[in-house]
Design a protein around this motif. Structure first.
Motif, PDB file in Angstrom:
ATOM      1  N   ALA A 120       0.829  -1.210   0.000  1.00 24.18           N
ATOM      2  CA  ALA A 120       0.000   0.000   0.000  1.00 24.18           C
ATOM      3  C   ALA A 120       0.862   1.258   0.000  1.00 24.18           C
ATOM      4  N   GLU A 121       1.975   1.241   0.747  1.00 24.58           N
ATOM      5  CA  GLU A 121       2.877   2.390   0.765  1.00 24.58           C
ATOM      6  C   GLU A 121       3.547   2.581  -0.592  1.00 24.58           C
ATOM      7  N   ARG A 122       3.920   1.467  -1.233  1.00 21.56           N
ATOM      8  CA  ARG A 122       4.551   1.567  -2.545  1.00 21.56           C
ATOM      9  C   ARG A 122       3.555   2.059  -3.592  1.00 21.56           C
ATOM     10  N   LEU A 123       2.301   1.660  -3.479  1.00 22.68           N
ATOM     11  CA  LEU A 123       1.279   2.124  -4.422  1.00 22.68           C
ATOM     12  C   LEU A 123       1.099   3.631  -4.317  1.00 22.68           C
ATOM     13  N   ALA A 124       1.204   4.173  -3.119  1.00 18.59           N
ATOM     14  CA  ALA A 124       1.020   5.613  -2.930  1.00 18.59           C
ATOM     15  C   ALA A 124       2.185   6.405  -3.528  1.00 18.59           C
ATOM     16  N   GLU A 125       3.399   5.876  -3.460  1.00 19.27           N
ATOM     17  CA  GLU A 125       4.564   6.634  -3.922  1.00 19.27           C
ATOM     18  C   GLU A 125       4.970   6.296  -5.355  1.00 19.27           C
ATOM     19  N   LYS A 126       5.152   4.994  -5.650  1.00 17.82           N
ATOM     20  CA  LYS A 126       5.615   4.573  -6.975  1.00 17.82           C
ATOM     21  C   LYS A 126       4.771   3.400  -7.467  1.00 17.82           C
ATOM     22  N   PRO A 127       3.561   3.641  -7.961  1.00 14.54           N
ATOM     23  CA  PRO A 127       2.688   2.523  -8.324  1.00 14.54           C
ATOM     24  C   PRO A 127       3.225   1.683  -9.484  1.00 14.54           C
ATOM     25  N   GLU A 128       4.008   2.272 -10.371  1.00 16.90           N
ATOM     26  CA  GLU A 128       4.518   1.495 -11.502  1.00 16.90           C
ATOM     27  C   GLU A 128       5.570   0.475 -11.076  1.00 16.90           C
ATOM     28  N   MET A 129       6.201   0.691  -9.911  1.00 14.92           N
ATOM     29  CA  MET A 129       7.236  -0.235  -9.455  1.00 14.92           C
ATOM     30  C   MET A 129       6.657  -1.581  -9.003  1.00 14.92           C
ATOM     31  N   ILE A 130       5.393  -1.616  -8.612  1.00 18.77           N
ATOM     32  CA  ILE A 130       4.773  -2.878  -8.200  1.00 18.77           C
ATOM     33  C   ILE A 130       4.742  -3.841  -9.381  1.00 18.77           C
ATOM     34  N   LEU A 131       4.238  -3.384 -10.512  1.00 20.21           N
ATOM     35  CA  LEU A 131       4.147  -4.250 -11.685  1.00 20.21           C
ATOM     36  C   LEU A 131       5.512  -4.495 -12.315  1.00 20.21           C
ATOM     37  N   LYS A 132       6.371  -3.490 -12.323  1.00 20.16           N
ATOM     38  CA  LYS A 132       7.702  -3.648 -12.921  1.00 20.16           C
ATOM     39  C   LYS A 132       8.517  -4.703 -12.185  1.00 20.16           C
ATOM     40  N   GLU A 133       8.470  -4.690 -10.858  1.00 20.83           N
ATOM     41  CA  GLU A 133       9.212  -5.686 -10.078  1.00 20.83           C
ATOM     42  C   GLU A 133       8.627  -7.083 -10.265  1.00 20.83           C
ATOM     43  N   ALA A 134       7.309  -7.190 -10.363  1.00 21.76           N
ATOM     44  CA  ALA A 134       6.677  -8.494 -10.572  1.00 21.76           C
ATOM     45  C   ALA A 134       7.074  -9.082 -11.926  1.00 21.76           C
ATOM     46  N   VAL A 135       7.101  -8.234 -12.957  1.00 24.66           N
ATOM     47  CA  VAL A 135       7.493  -8.706 -14.290  1.00 24.66           C
ATOM     48  C   VAL A 135       8.987  -9.043 -14.315  1.00 24.66           C
ATOM     49  N   ARG A 136       9.809  -8.215 -13.682  1.00 26.10           N
ATOM     50  CA  ARG A 136      11.262  -8.441 -13.687  1.00 26.10           C
ATOM     51  C   ARG A 136      11.606  -9.797 -13.090  1.00 26.10           C
ATOM     52  N   ARG A 137      10.906 -10.174 -12.041  1.00 27.52           N
ATOM     53  CA  ARG A 137      11.196 -11.444 -11.387  1.00 27.52           C
ATOM     54  C   ARG A 137      10.707 -12.637 -12.182  1.00 27.52           C
ATOM     55  N   MET A 138       9.865 -12.418 -13.189  1.00 28.64           N
ATOM     56  CA  MET A 138       9.388 -13.516 -14.028  1.00 28.64           C
ATOM     57  C   MET A 138      10.190 -13.658 -15.317  1.00 28.64           C
ATOM     58  N   LEU A 139      11.114 -12.744 -15.562  1.00 27.77           N
ATOM     59  CA  LEU A 139      11.968 -12.828 -16.745  1.00 27.77           C
ATOM     60  C   LEU A 139      13.187 -13.685 -16.422  1.00 27.77           C
ATOM     61  N   PRO A 140      13.914 -14.171 -17.441  1.00 30.76           N
ATOM     62  CA  PRO A 140      15.120 -14.951 -17.167  1.00 30.76           C
ATOM     63  C   PRO A 140      16.160 -14.116 -16.434  1.00 30.76           C
ATOM     64  N   LYS A 141      16.999 -14.788 -15.667  1.00 25.74           N
ATOM     65  CA  LYS A 141      18.009 -14.084 -14.868  1.00 25.74           C
ATOM     66  C   LYS A 141      19.313 -13.993 -15.666  1.00 25.74           C
ATOM     67  N   ASN A 142      19.349 -13.142 -16.689  1.00 25.21           N
ATOM     68  CA  ASN A 142      20.553 -12.960 -17.498  1.00 25.21           C
ATOM     69  C   ASN A 142      20.579 -11.550 -18.084  1.00 25.21           C
ATOM     70  N   LYS A 143      21.564 -11.268 -18.910  1.00 24.70           N
ATOM     71  CA  LYS A 143      21.708  -9.933 -19.483  1.00 24.70           C
ATOM     72  C   LYS A 143      20.574  -9.602 -20.458  1.00 24.70           C
ATOM     73  N   LEU A 144      20.004 -10.608 -21.053  1.00 27.64           N
ATOM     74  CA  LEU A 144      18.926 -10.396 -22.010  1.00 27.64           C
ATOM     75  C   LEU A 144      17.667  -9.856 -21.325  1.00 27.64           C
ATOM     76  N   ALA A 145      17.489 -10.188 -20.052  1.00 27.83           N
ATOM     77  CA  ALA A 145      16.308  -9.729 -19.312  1.00 27.83           C
ATOM     78  C   ALA A 145      16.306  -8.213 -19.158  1.00 27.83           C
ATOM     79  N   VAL A 146      17.481  -7.586 -19.096  1.00 28.92           N
ATOM     80  CA  VAL A 146      17.553  -6.132 -18.977  1.00 28.92           C
ATOM     81  C   VAL A 146      16.993  -5.490 -20.238  1.00 28.92           C
ATOM     82  N   LYS A 147      17.322  -6.044 -21.400  1.00 28.55           N
ATOM     83  CA  LYS A 147      16.799  -5.516 -22.667  1.00 28.55           C
ATOM     84  C   LYS A 147      15.300  -5.761 -22.783  1.00 28.55           C
ATOM     85  N   MET A 148      14.856  -6.906 -22.283  1.00 36.34           N
ATOM     86  CA  MET A 148      13.422  -7.202 -22.329  1.00 36.34           C
ATOM     87  C   MET A 148      12.639  -6.236 -21.444  1.00 36.34           C
TER      88      MET A 148
END
Length: 146
Positions: A91-119
């Motif tokens: 709830a605190e993160r939604l109030a300050e940086k709501p886009e970071m909730i979805l960005k972090e969720a997607v980042r953790r579902m991508l492969p753990k390599n250099k290609l994930a940064v480009k994705m």
């Protein structure tokens, strides 16, 4: 008979633009669908070592939903380099940086390599008070996170 396996080369696959409305969508379900499109697993020419994914524009990320009591119980923690961890609730993160909730969720579902940064750079997130500047790319509206 041609039994060759197709391997996409960088720049060989045309990347499309998709537009997703995140209003009243569950975070995890939406994030897993977005990750599939960013990796390119939705097309038959998917190649693991090449970025064959598409661009995804997500609007209304501040109207995203968690199930259960995750707004109060889910905690995001990070290290600052000093002793101890910093943390905040969803709830605190939604109030300050709501886009970071979805960005972090997607980042953790991508492969753990250099290609994930480009994705992850191909993911464009906007809140409800912003309009996305990608009209020139003619994004196709798609319903993800059902």
């Amino acid at each position: 008979m041609n039994d060759k396996t197709f391997m996409a080369k960088p720049g060989e696959v045309e990347q499309k633009w998709w537009l997703v409305d995140a209003e009243n969508k569950i975070v995890g379900r939406l994030a897993s669908d977005i990750a599939v499109y960013l990796m390119g697993k939705h097309r038959p020419t998917y190649t693991p070592h090449t970025d064959t994914g598409d661009y995804v524009i997500v609007t209304n990320v501040d109207k995203i939903v968690f199930t259960g009591r995750k707004w109060q119980n889910k905690r995001y923690t990070w290290n600052t380099g000093y002793p101890g961890l910093r943390s905040e609730t969803a709830a605190e993160r939604l109030a300050e940086k709501p886009e970071m909730i979805l960005k972090e969720a997607v980042r953790r579902m991508l492969p753990k390599n250099k290609l994930a940064v480009k994705m992850l750079e191909k993911l464009k997130l906007y809140t409800s008070d912003q309009t996305h500047p990608h009209q020139a790319q003619c994004p196709t509206v798609i319903d993800l996170g059902k």
